[in-house]
Design a protein around this motif. Structure first.
Motif, PDB file in Angstrom:
ATOM      1  N   THR A 312       0.817  -1.210   0.000  1.00  0.00           N
ATOM      2  CA  THR A 312       0.000   0.000   0.000  1.00  0.00           C
ATOM      3  C   THR A 312       0.855   1.266   0.000  1.00  0.00           C
ATOM      4  OG1 THR A 312      -1.764  -1.148   1.202  1.00  0.00           O
ATOM      5  CG2 THR A 312      -1.802   1.257   1.232  1.00  0.00           C
ATOM      6  N   PHE A 315       3.461   1.119  -3.305  1.00  0.00           N
ATOM      7  CA  PHE A 315       2.781   1.101  -4.602  1.00  0.00           C
ATOM      8  C   PHE A 315       1.302   1.454  -4.388  1.00  0.00           C
ATOM      9  CE2 PHE A 315       6.291  -1.916  -4.683  1.00  0.00           C
ATOM     10  CZ  PHE A 315       7.035  -1.439  -5.758  1.00  0.00           C
ATOM     11  N   PRO A 316       1.014   2.725  -4.169  1.00  0.00           N
ATOM     12  CA  PRO A 316      -0.363   3.132  -3.835  1.00  0.00           C
ATOM     13  C   PRO A 316      -1.363   2.931  -4.969  1.00  0.00           C
ATOM     14  CG  PRO A 316       1.040   5.055  -4.154  1.00  0.00           C
ATOM     15  CD  PRO A 316       1.943   3.869  -4.162  1.00  0.00           C
ATOM     16  N   HIS A 317      -0.895   2.826  -6.202  1.00  0.00           N
ATOM     17  CA  HIS A 317      -1.797   2.650  -7.335  1.00  0.00           C
ATOM     18  C   HIS A 317      -2.070   1.168  -7.576  1.00  0.00           C
ATOM     19  CE1 HIS A 317      -1.400   6.895  -8.126  1.00  0.00           C
ATOM     20  NE2 HIS A 317      -0.078   6.781  -8.232  1.00  0.00           N
ATOM     21  N   MET A 318      -3.318   0.817  -7.765  1.00  0.00           N
ATOM     22  CA  MET A 318      -3.721  -0.581  -7.898  1.00  0.00           C
ATOM     23  C   MET A 318      -3.002  -1.326  -9.022  1.00  0.00           C
ATOM     24  SD  MET A 318      -5.663  -1.612  -5.533  1.00  0.00           S
ATOM     25  CE  MET A 318      -6.215  -3.112  -6.313  1.00  0.00           C
ATOM     26  N   PRO A 319      -2.810  -0.733 -10.215  1.00  0.00           N
ATOM     27  CA  PRO A 319      -2.084  -1.472 -11.266  1.00  0.00           C
ATOM     28  C   PRO A 319      -0.664  -1.849 -10.836  1.00  0.00           C
ATOM     29  CG  PRO A 319      -3.251   0.397 -12.207  1.00  0.00           C
ATOM     30  CD  PRO A 319      -3.350   0.550 -10.726  1.00  0.00           C
ATOM     31  N   ASP A 320      -0.014  -0.960 -10.088  1.00  0.00           N
ATOM     32  CA  ASP A 320       1.347  -1.252  -9.613  1.00  0.00           C
ATOM     33  C   ASP A 320       1.327  -2.382  -8.594  1.00  0.00           C
ATOM     34  OD1 ASP A 320       2.370   0.745 -11.212  1.00  0.00           O
ATOM     35  OD2 ASP A 320       2.279   2.271  -9.642  1.00  0.00           O
ATOM     36  N   GLN A 321       0.328  -2.379  -7.708  1.00  0.00           N
ATOM     37  CA  GLN A 321       0.217  -3.456  -6.729  1.00  0.00           C
ATOM     38  C   GLN A 321      -0.006  -4.795  -7.414  1.00  0.00           C
ATOM     39  OE1 GLN A 321      -2.513  -2.862  -3.505  1.00  0.00           O
ATOM     40  NE2 GLN A 321      -1.834  -0.748  -3.097  1.00  0.00           N
TER      41      GLN A 321
END
Length: 475
Positions: A312, A315-321
Protein backbone atom coordinates in the motif's frame (compact mmCIF):
# COMPACT_ATOMS: atom_id res chain seq x y z
CA UNK A 1 6.33 -53.81 9.73
CA UNK A 2 5.50 -50.10 9.91
CA UNK A 3 9.13 -49.39 10.68
CA UNK A 4 10.33 -51.15 7.52
CA UNK A 5 7.64 -49.53 5.38
CA UNK A 6 8.45 -46.10 6.82
CA UNK A 7 12.12 -46.37 5.91
CA UNK A 8 11.17 -47.88 2.53
CA UNK A 9 8.84 -44.97 1.78
CA UNK A 10 11.51 -42.38 2.58
CA UNK A 11 14.16 -44.28 0.60
CA UNK A 12 11.83 -44.63 -2.40
CA UNK A 13 11.06 -40.92 -2.34
CA UNK A 14 14.74 -39.93 -2.16
CA UNK A 15 15.81 -42.33 -4.90
CA UNK A 16 13.08 -41.16 -7.27
CA UNK A 17 13.80 -37.46 -6.88
CA UNK A 18 17.58 -37.86 -6.91
CA UNK A 19 17.44 -39.93 -10.09
CA UNK A 20 14.85 -37.47 -11.50
CA UNK A 21 12.35 -40.22 -12.21
CA UNK A 22 9.64 -38.08 -10.61
CA UNK A 23 9.28 -34.42 -9.74
CA UNK A 24 9.39 -33.62 -6.01
CA UNK A 25 5.77 -32.49 -5.89
CA UNK A 26 4.54 -35.68 -7.60
CA UNK A 27 6.72 -37.89 -5.40
CA UNK A 28 5.55 -36.13 -2.24
CA UNK A 29 1.95 -36.95 -3.14
CA UNK A 30 2.01 -40.30 -4.92
CA UNK A 31 4.62 -42.23 -2.92
CA UNK A 32 2.96 -41.75 0.50
CA UNK A 33 -0.45 -42.45 -1.04
CA UNK A 34 0.87 -45.76 -2.39
CA UNK A 35 2.45 -46.74 0.94
CA UNK A 36 -0.68 -45.73 2.83
CA UNK A 37 -2.57 -48.29 0.77
CA UNK A 38 0.25 -50.81 1.29
CA UNK A 39 -0.11 -50.65 5.08
CA UNK A 40 -3.84 -51.28 4.76
CA UNK A 41 -4.95 -47.76 5.72
CA UNK A 42 -5.95 -46.46 2.28
CA UNK A 43 -9.44 -45.66 3.54
CA UNK A 44 -7.94 -43.14 5.96
CA UNK A 45 -5.74 -41.42 3.37
CA UNK A 46 -8.12 -38.48 3.09
CA UNK A 47 -8.09 -37.93 6.86
CA UNK A 48 -4.30 -38.07 7.00
CA UNK A 49 -3.93 -35.61 4.13
CA UNK A 50 -6.45 -33.14 5.57
CA UNK A 51 -4.73 -33.32 8.95
CA UNK A 52 -1.34 -32.78 7.32
CA UNK A 53 -2.64 -29.85 5.28
CA UNK A 54 -4.18 -28.35 8.41
CA UNK A 55 -0.89 -28.61 10.28
CA UNK A 56 1.11 -27.02 7.45
CA UNK A 57 -1.44 -24.42 6.37
CA UNK A 58 -0.01 -21.73 8.71
CA UNK A 59 3.45 -22.44 7.32
CA UNK A 60 2.19 -22.16 3.76
CA UNK A 61 0.46 -18.86 4.58
CA UNK A 62 3.59 -17.55 6.25
CA UNK A 63 5.74 -18.44 3.24
CA UNK A 64 3.26 -16.99 0.76
CA UNK A 65 3.09 -13.60 2.43
CA UNK A 66 6.79 -13.64 3.38
CA UNK A 67 7.65 -14.11 -0.30
CA UNK A 68 5.43 -11.18 -1.22
CA UNK A 69 6.78 -8.99 1.58
CA UNK A 70 10.47 -9.62 1.02
CA UNK A 71 9.93 -9.66 -2.72
CA UNK A 72 8.57 -6.12 -2.44
CA UNK A 73 11.46 -5.12 -0.16
CA UNK A 74 13.92 -6.44 -2.76
CA UNK A 75 12.01 -4.63 -5.51
CA UNK A 76 12.13 -1.28 -3.70
CA UNK A 77 15.85 -1.60 -2.93
CA UNK A 78 15.91 -2.19 0.83
CA UNK A 79 18.71 -4.75 0.63
CA UNK A 80 20.73 -3.03 -2.10
CA UNK A 81 23.36 -1.57 0.32
CA UNK A 82 24.03 -5.01 1.85
CA UNK A 83 24.19 -6.60 -1.58
CA UNK A 84 26.51 -3.87 -2.86
CA UNK A 85 28.87 -4.51 0.03
CA UNK A 86 28.91 -8.26 -0.62
CA UNK A 87 29.38 -7.75 -4.37
CA UNK A 88 32.11 -5.16 -3.79
CA UNK A 89 33.94 -7.89 -1.89
CA UNK A 90 33.13 -10.62 -4.43
CA UNK A 91 33.76 -8.73 -7.69
CA UNK A 92 34.03 -11.50 -10.30
CA UNK A 93 36.21 -13.98 -8.44
CA UNK A 94 34.44 -17.37 -8.05
CA UNK A 95 36.20 -18.00 -4.73
CA UNK A 96 35.04 -14.68 -3.29
CA UNK A 97 31.55 -15.18 -4.66
CA UNK A 98 31.09 -18.52 -2.88
CA UNK A 99 32.51 -17.14 0.38
CA UNK A 100 30.28 -14.08 -0.05
CA UNK A 101 27.29 -16.40 -0.44
CA UNK A 102 28.07 -18.02 2.91
CA UNK A 103 28.57 -14.66 4.64
CA UNK A 104 25.38 -13.17 3.21
CA UNK A 105 23.32 -16.25 4.10
CA UNK A 106 24.69 -16.25 7.65
CA UNK A 107 23.97 -12.55 8.16
CA UNK A 108 20.44 -12.66 6.80
CA UNK A 109 19.76 -15.82 8.84
CA UNK A 110 19.78 -13.66 11.95
CA UNK A 111 16.09 -13.00 11.34
CA UNK A 112 15.40 -16.67 12.07
CA UNK A 113 13.46 -17.36 8.87
CA UNK A 114 14.92 -19.67 6.24
CA UNK A 115 12.70 -18.54 3.38
CA UNK A 116 13.75 -14.91 3.93
CA UNK A 117 17.40 -15.90 3.94
CA UNK A 118 17.12 -17.83 0.70
CA UNK A 119 15.11 -15.15 -1.10
CA UNK A 120 17.63 -12.44 -0.32
CA UNK A 121 20.71 -14.61 -0.90
CA UNK A 122 19.54 -16.00 -4.23
CA UNK A 123 18.31 -12.62 -5.46
CA UNK A 124 21.71 -11.12 -4.74
CA UNK A 125 24.00 -13.92 -5.90
CA UNK A 126 22.12 -15.68 -8.71
CA UNK A 127 23.05 -13.12 -11.40
CA UNK A 128 26.76 -13.55 -10.61
CA UNK A 129 26.62 -17.35 -10.65
CA UNK A 130 24.64 -17.33 -13.87
CA UNK A 131 26.79 -14.78 -15.67
CA UNK A 132 30.09 -16.40 -14.65
CA UNK A 133 28.77 -19.91 -15.42
CA UNK A 134 29.35 -21.09 -11.85
CA UNK A 135 27.60 -24.15 -10.44
CA UNK A 136 24.30 -23.15 -8.89
CA UNK A 137 24.26 -26.16 -6.56
CA UNK A 138 27.31 -24.66 -4.88
CA UNK A 139 25.23 -21.59 -4.11
CA UNK A 140 22.24 -23.55 -2.81
CA UNK A 141 24.42 -25.96 -0.82
CA UNK A 142 26.44 -23.25 0.90
CA UNK A 143 23.37 -21.10 1.61
CA UNK A 144 21.37 -24.01 3.05
CA UNK A 145 24.22 -25.21 5.26
CA UNK A 146 24.98 -21.73 6.61
CA UNK A 147 21.31 -21.17 7.34
CA UNK A 148 21.10 -24.57 9.04
CA UNK A 149 23.82 -23.64 11.54
CA UNK A 150 22.17 -20.27 12.21
CA UNK A 151 18.76 -21.94 12.52
CA UNK A 152 19.71 -22.87 16.09
CA UNK A 153 19.13 -19.30 17.24
CA UNK A 154 16.53 -19.25 20.05
CA UNK A 155 13.98 -17.59 17.76
CA UNK A 156 14.77 -19.92 14.86
CA UNK A 157 12.58 -22.77 16.11
CA UNK A 158 14.61 -25.86 17.11
CA UNK A 159 15.99 -24.38 20.33
CA UNK A 160 12.53 -23.21 21.39
CA UNK A 161 11.10 -26.65 20.62
CA UNK A 162 13.81 -28.42 22.63
CA UNK A 163 13.25 -26.04 25.54
CA UNK A 164 9.49 -26.59 25.44
CA UNK A 165 9.72 -30.35 25.11
CA UNK A 166 12.11 -30.73 28.05
CA UNK A 167 10.76 -27.79 30.11
CA UNK A 168 14.07 -25.92 30.04
CA UNK A 169 15.10 -22.33 29.46
CA UNK A 170 16.06 -21.63 25.84
CA UNK A 171 18.95 -19.42 26.96
CA UNK A 172 20.41 -22.21 29.09
CA UNK A 173 20.40 -24.44 26.03
CA UNK A 174 21.67 -21.97 23.44
CA UNK A 175 24.28 -19.80 25.18
CA UNK A 176 26.67 -22.64 26.11
CA UNK A 177 26.33 -23.95 22.53
CA UNK A 178 27.64 -20.71 21.00
CA UNK A 179 31.33 -21.85 20.82
CA UNK A 180 30.38 -25.11 19.07
CA UNK A 181 28.02 -23.32 16.69
CA UNK A 182 30.74 -20.75 15.96
CA UNK A 183 33.04 -23.60 14.98
CA UNK A 184 30.27 -24.98 12.78
CA UNK A 185 29.87 -21.61 11.07
CA UNK A 186 33.63 -21.44 10.59
CA UNK A 187 33.43 -24.89 8.99
CA UNK A 188 30.83 -23.50 6.55
CA UNK A 189 33.15 -20.63 5.62
CA UNK A 190 36.03 -23.08 5.13
CA UNK A 191 33.75 -25.24 2.98
CA UNK A 192 32.81 -22.16 0.96
CA UNK A 193 36.50 -21.35 0.51
CA UNK A 194 37.27 -24.89 -0.68
CA UNK A 195 34.31 -25.01 -3.06
CA UNK A 196 35.08 -21.50 -4.31
CA UNK A 197 38.68 -22.45 -4.97
CA UNK A 198 37.49 -25.46 -6.96
CA UNK A 199 35.14 -23.23 -8.96
CA UNK A 200 37.99 -20.80 -9.61
CA UNK A 201 40.17 -23.68 -10.77
CA UNK A 202 37.39 -25.01 -12.99
CA UNK A 203 36.55 -21.67 -14.58
CA UNK A 204 39.83 -19.78 -14.35
CA UNK A 205 40.22 -16.26 -13.02
CA UNK A 206 37.32 -14.36 -14.48
CA UNK A 207 36.84 -10.67 -15.09
CA UNK A 208 33.48 -9.14 -15.87
CA UNK A 209 33.36 -5.37 -16.20
CA UNK A 210 29.67 -4.95 -15.58
CA UNK A 211 29.64 -6.70 -12.20
CA UNK A 212 32.48 -4.73 -10.68
CA UNK A 213 31.35 -2.32 -8.01
CA UNK A 214 33.56 0.72 -7.51
CA UNK A 215 33.41 3.38 -4.86
CA UNK A 216 32.05 5.92 -7.36
CA UNK A 217 29.35 3.65 -8.78
CA UNK A 218 26.02 2.60 -7.41
CA UNK A 219 25.80 -0.35 -9.78
CA UNK A 220 24.34 -3.33 -7.99
CA UNK A 221 24.54 -5.84 -10.77
CA UNK A 222 24.86 -4.43 -14.25
CA UNK A 223 22.86 -5.59 -17.20
CA UNK A 224 25.23 -4.53 -19.92
CA UNK A 225 26.38 -6.66 -22.78
CA UNK A 226 30.00 -7.11 -21.74
CA UNK A 227 31.52 -10.51 -22.36
CA UNK A 228 33.28 -12.82 -19.95
CA UNK A 229 37.04 -12.73 -20.21
CA UNK A 230 39.08 -15.69 -19.06
CA UNK A 231 42.55 -14.94 -17.79
CA UNK A 232 44.55 -18.12 -17.93
CA UNK A 233 46.72 -17.80 -14.90
CA UNK A 234 48.26 -20.37 -12.62
CA UNK A 235 44.86 -21.59 -11.46
CA UNK A 236 42.98 -21.70 -14.73
CA UNK A 237 41.95 -25.02 -16.15
CA UNK A 238 39.17 -27.04 -17.61
CA UNK A 239 38.10 -28.34 -14.22
CA UNK A 240 38.83 -32.04 -14.10
CA UNK A 241 38.43 -32.19 -10.32
CA UNK A 242 34.90 -30.82 -10.36
CA UNK A 243 33.18 -33.62 -12.22
CA UNK A 244 30.71 -34.03 -9.35
CA UNK A 245 29.30 -30.54 -9.84
CA UNK A 246 26.24 -30.56 -12.09
CA UNK A 247 26.48 -27.99 -14.81
CA UNK A 248 23.52 -26.08 -13.41
CA UNK A 249 25.48 -22.88 -13.56
CA UNK A 250 26.40 -23.22 -17.19
CA UNK A 251 24.86 -20.76 -19.57
CA UNK A 252 22.06 -22.12 -21.67
CA UNK A 253 22.65 -22.23 -25.38
CA UNK A 254 21.21 -19.14 -27.01
CA UNK A 255 21.95 -15.56 -27.80
CA UNK A 256 23.89 -13.15 -25.66
CA UNK A 257 20.71 -11.09 -25.40
CA UNK A 258 18.99 -13.99 -23.63
CA UNK A 259 21.84 -14.24 -21.12
CA UNK A 260 21.68 -10.51 -20.51
CA UNK A 261 17.94 -10.70 -19.95
CA UNK A 262 18.45 -13.31 -17.22
CA UNK A 263 21.16 -11.12 -15.77
CA UNK A 264 18.88 -8.19 -15.02
CA UNK A 265 17.55 -9.60 -11.75
CA UNK A 266 18.92 -6.71 -9.68
CA UNK A 267 18.96 -3.84 -12.16
CA UNK A 268 20.10 -0.70 -10.25
CA UNK A 269 17.82 1.40 -12.45
CA UNK A 270 14.69 -0.72 -12.02
CA UNK A 271 11.47 1.26 -11.94
CA UNK A 272 10.36 -0.29 -8.65
CA UNK A 273 13.06 1.41 -6.56
CA UNK A 274 11.73 3.68 -3.81
CA UNK A 275 14.77 5.54 -2.39
CA UNK A 276 12.61 8.16 -0.64
CA UNK A 277 10.87 5.39 1.30
CA UNK A 278 14.08 3.58 2.27
CA UNK A 279 13.91 4.40 5.98
CA UNK A 280 10.20 3.64 6.15
CA UNK A 281 10.84 0.20 4.65
CA UNK A 282 13.83 -0.39 6.91
CA UNK A 283 11.79 0.60 9.97
CA UNK A 284 8.88 -1.58 8.89
CA UNK A 285 11.17 -4.57 8.42
CA UNK A 286 12.86 -4.06 11.80
CA UNK A 287 9.47 -3.70 13.46
CA UNK A 288 8.21 -6.84 11.72
CA UNK A 289 11.23 -8.91 12.75
CA UNK A 290 11.07 -7.53 16.31
CA UNK A 291 7.40 -8.45 16.59
CA UNK A 292 8.25 -11.90 15.22
CA UNK A 293 11.04 -12.45 17.75
CA UNK A 294 8.86 -11.18 20.62
CA UNK A 295 5.98 -13.35 19.37
CA UNK A 296 3.51 -10.45 19.56
CA UNK A 297 1.37 -12.15 16.91
CA UNK A 298 1.48 -15.40 14.93
CA UNK A 299 4.10 -15.12 12.19
CA UNK A 300 1.63 -15.66 9.31
CA UNK A 301 -0.47 -12.75 10.60
CA UNK A 302 2.60 -10.51 10.90
CA UNK A 303 3.69 -11.20 7.32
CA UNK A 304 0.14 -10.77 6.04
CA UNK A 305 -0.09 -7.34 7.68
CA UNK A 306 3.44 -6.45 6.63
CA UNK A 307 2.87 -7.40 3.00
CA UNK A 308 -0.37 -5.42 2.85
CA UNK A 309 1.25 -2.34 4.38
CA UNK A 310 4.38 -2.58 2.20
CA UNK A 311 2.33 -2.85 -0.98
CA UNK A 312 0.00 0.00 0.00
CA UNK A 313 2.75 2.48 0.93
CA UNK A 314 5.27 1.66 -1.80
CA UNK A 315 2.78 1.10 -4.60
CA UNK A 316 -0.36 3.13 -3.84
CA UNK A 317 -1.80 2.65 -7.34
CA UNK A 318 -3.72 -0.58 -7.90
CA UNK A 319 -2.08 -1.47 -11.27
CA UNK A 320 1.35 -1.25 -9.61
CA UNK A 321 0.22 -3.46 -6.73
CA UNK A 322 -1.16 -6.05 -9.12
CA UNK A 323 2.08 -5.95 -11.08
CA UNK A 324 4.16 -6.63 -7.95
CA UNK A 325 1.92 -9.48 -6.85
CA UNK A 326 2.05 -10.96 -10.35
CA UNK A 327 5.85 -10.61 -10.40
CA UNK A 328 6.14 -12.90 -7.38
CA UNK A 329 3.21 -15.18 -8.19
CA UNK A 330 5.40 -17.95 -9.63
CA UNK A 331 7.44 -18.26 -6.42
CA UNK A 332 4.30 -18.11 -4.27
CA UNK A 333 2.54 -20.81 -6.28
CA UNK A 334 5.57 -23.10 -6.46
CA UNK A 335 6.32 -22.89 -2.75
CA UNK A 336 2.71 -23.16 -1.60
CA UNK A 337 2.15 -26.13 -3.90
CA UNK A 338 5.26 -27.86 -2.58
CA UNK A 339 4.26 -27.24 1.04
CA UNK A 340 0.80 -28.74 0.54
CA UNK A 341 2.34 -31.69 -1.31
CA UNK A 342 4.70 -32.17 1.65
CA UNK A 343 1.59 -32.18 3.85
CA UNK A 344 0.56 -35.44 2.17
CA UNK A 345 3.95 -36.97 2.95
CA UNK A 346 4.02 -35.85 6.59
CA UNK A 347 0.34 -36.62 7.09
CA UNK A 348 0.75 -40.23 5.98
CA UNK A 349 4.06 -40.66 7.79
CA UNK A 350 2.51 -39.47 11.05
CA UNK A 351 -1.04 -40.74 10.68
CA UNK A 352 -0.10 -44.34 9.90
CA UNK A 353 2.26 -44.43 12.89
CA UNK A 354 5.38 -44.91 10.75
CA UNK A 355 7.25 -42.05 12.41
CA UNK A 356 6.53 -43.34 15.90
CA UNK A 357 7.62 -46.88 15.03
CA UNK A 358 10.78 -45.66 13.31
CA UNK A 359 11.75 -43.52 16.30
CA UNK A 360 11.03 -46.32 18.77
CA UNK A 361 13.12 -48.74 16.72
CA UNK A 362 16.07 -46.36 16.62
CA UNK A 363 15.90 -45.68 20.35
CA UNK A 364 15.58 -49.38 21.20
CA UNK A 365 18.57 -50.15 18.97
CA UNK A 366 20.86 -48.13 21.24
CA UNK A 367 23.06 -50.56 23.24
CA UNK A 368 22.64 -50.45 27.02
CA UNK A 369 26.31 -49.57 27.43
CA UNK A 370 25.77 -46.30 25.56
CA UNK A 371 23.53 -44.95 28.32
CA UNK A 372 26.17 -42.72 29.91
CA UNK A 373 26.93 -41.31 26.44
CA UNK A 374 23.31 -40.60 25.56
CA UNK A 375 24.09 -36.97 24.73
CA UNK A 376 26.52 -38.05 22.02
CA UNK A 377 24.01 -40.63 20.81
CA UNK A 378 21.38 -37.88 20.60
CA UNK A 379 23.75 -35.72 18.58
CA UNK A 380 24.43 -38.54 16.10
CA UNK A 381 20.74 -39.48 15.83
CA UNK A 382 19.78 -35.85 15.23
CA UNK A 383 21.33 -36.04 11.76
CA UNK A 384 19.09 -38.72 10.20
CA UNK A 385 16.06 -38.02 12.36
CA UNK A 386 15.83 -34.29 11.67
CA UNK A 387 16.36 -35.03 7.98
CA UNK A 388 13.62 -37.66 7.77
CA UNK A 389 11.26 -36.05 10.28
CA UNK A 390 9.85 -32.62 10.95
CA UNK A 391 11.35 -30.63 13.82
CA UNK A 392 8.07 -31.00 15.69
CA UNK A 393 8.17 -34.78 15.38
CA UNK A 394 11.79 -34.99 16.49
CA UNK A 395 11.76 -32.53 19.37
CA UNK A 396 8.35 -33.40 20.78
CA UNK A 397 8.33 -37.11 19.97
CA UNK A 398 11.89 -38.40 20.14
CA UNK A 399 13.96 -36.02 22.28
CA UNK A 400 11.89 -36.56 25.47
CA UNK A 401 12.42 -40.32 25.13
CA UNK A 402 16.17 -39.83 24.68
CA UNK A 403 16.26 -37.43 27.64
CA UNK A 404 14.48 -39.97 29.84
CA UNK A 405 16.92 -42.68 28.81
CA UNK A 406 19.84 -40.34 29.52
CA UNK A 407 18.48 -39.30 32.91
CA UNK A 408 18.59 -42.94 34.01
CA UNK A 409 22.37 -42.78 33.51
CA UNK A 410 22.91 -39.35 35.01
CA UNK A 411 22.95 -37.39 31.72
CA UNK A 412 21.52 -33.89 32.12
CA UNK A 413 18.47 -32.94 30.01
CA UNK A 414 20.42 -29.77 29.07
CA UNK A 415 23.09 -31.89 27.41
CA UNK A 416 20.43 -33.83 25.52
CA UNK A 417 18.80 -30.59 24.39
CA UNK A 418 22.08 -29.10 23.18
CA UNK A 419 23.03 -32.30 21.36
CA UNK A 420 19.64 -32.35 19.63
CA UNK A 421 20.55 -29.10 17.83
CA UNK A 422 23.54 -30.66 16.07
CA UNK A 423 21.65 -31.94 13.02
CA UNK A 424 20.15 -28.59 11.97
CA UNK A 425 22.79 -27.98 9.28
CA UNK A 426 21.52 -31.12 7.53
CA UNK A 427 17.88 -30.54 8.42
CA UNK A 428 17.65 -27.40 6.28
CA UNK A 429 18.07 -29.51 3.12
CA UNK A 430 15.39 -32.00 4.14
CA UNK A 431 12.51 -32.49 1.68
CA UNK A 432 10.20 -31.82 4.64
CA UNK A 433 11.46 -28.23 5.06
CA UNK A 434 9.28 -25.84 3.03
CA UNK A 435 11.98 -23.14 2.82
CA UNK A 436 14.31 -25.38 0.81
CA UNK A 437 11.83 -25.26 -2.06
CA UNK A 438 12.11 -21.47 -2.04
CA UNK A 439 15.88 -21.91 -2.37
CA UNK A 440 15.94 -24.41 -5.24
CA UNK A 441 12.98 -22.79 -6.98
CA UNK A 442 14.49 -19.31 -7.11
CA UNK A 443 17.92 -20.72 -8.01
CA UNK A 444 16.41 -22.88 -10.78
CA UNK A 445 18.13 -25.97 -9.40
CA UNK A 446 16.65 -29.48 -9.43
CA UNK A 447 15.91 -30.60 -5.88
CA UNK A 448 17.60 -33.93 -6.58
CA UNK A 449 20.81 -32.18 -7.68
CA UNK A 450 20.75 -30.03 -4.56
CA UNK A 451 20.25 -33.08 -2.37
CA UNK A 452 23.06 -35.12 -3.93
CA UNK A 453 25.51 -32.25 -3.65
CA UNK A 454 24.56 -30.80 -0.26
CA UNK A 455 23.81 -33.74 2.03
CA UNK A 456 27.41 -34.87 2.48
CA UNK A 457 28.70 -31.35 3.23
CA UNK A 458 25.82 -30.56 5.57
CA UNK A 459 26.29 -33.86 7.44
CA UNK A 460 30.01 -33.11 7.78
CA UNK A 461 29.22 -29.66 9.18
CA UNK A 462 26.83 -31.20 11.71
CA UNK A 463 29.51 -33.64 12.81
CA UNK A 464 31.95 -30.74 13.23
CA UNK A 465 29.45 -29.02 15.54
CA UNK A 466 29.06 -32.27 17.51
CA UNK A 467 32.83 -32.72 17.76
CA UNK A 468 33.29 -29.13 18.92
CA UNK A 469 30.55 -29.58 21.52
CA UNK A 470 32.28 -32.67 22.88
CA UNK A 471 35.70 -30.96 22.83
CA UNK A 472 34.42 -27.90 24.72
CA UNK A 473 32.59 -30.08 27.25
CA UNK A 474 29.19 -28.73 26.19
CA UNK A 475 27.82 -32.11 25.14
Amino acid sequence: MLTILGFAMIATFLVLIMTKKMSPIAALVLIPALFCVAVGQGAKLGDYVIEGVGNLAPTAAMLMFAIVYFGVMIDVGLFDPIVRGILRFCKADPLRIVVGTAVLAAIVSLDGDGSTTFMITVSAMYPLYKRLKMSLVVMTGVAATANGVMNTLPWGGPTARAATALKLDAGDIFVPMIPALAVGLLAVFILAFVLGRRERKRLGTLSLDDVLVTESETVLVGAGGGSDRLSKGSESGSGGTDAELPATGAADEGSEDEDDEEFKGLDPNRATLRPKLYWFNAGLTVALLTAMIMELMPIPVLFLLGAALALTVNFPHMPDQRARIAAHADNVLNVAGMVFAAAVFTGVLTGTGMVEHMADWLVSAIPEGMGPHMAIVTGVLSLPLTYFMSNDGFYFGVVPVLAEAGAAHGVSPLEIARASLVGQALHMSSPLVPAVYVLVGMAKVEFGDHTKFTVKWAALTSLVVLGAGILFGII
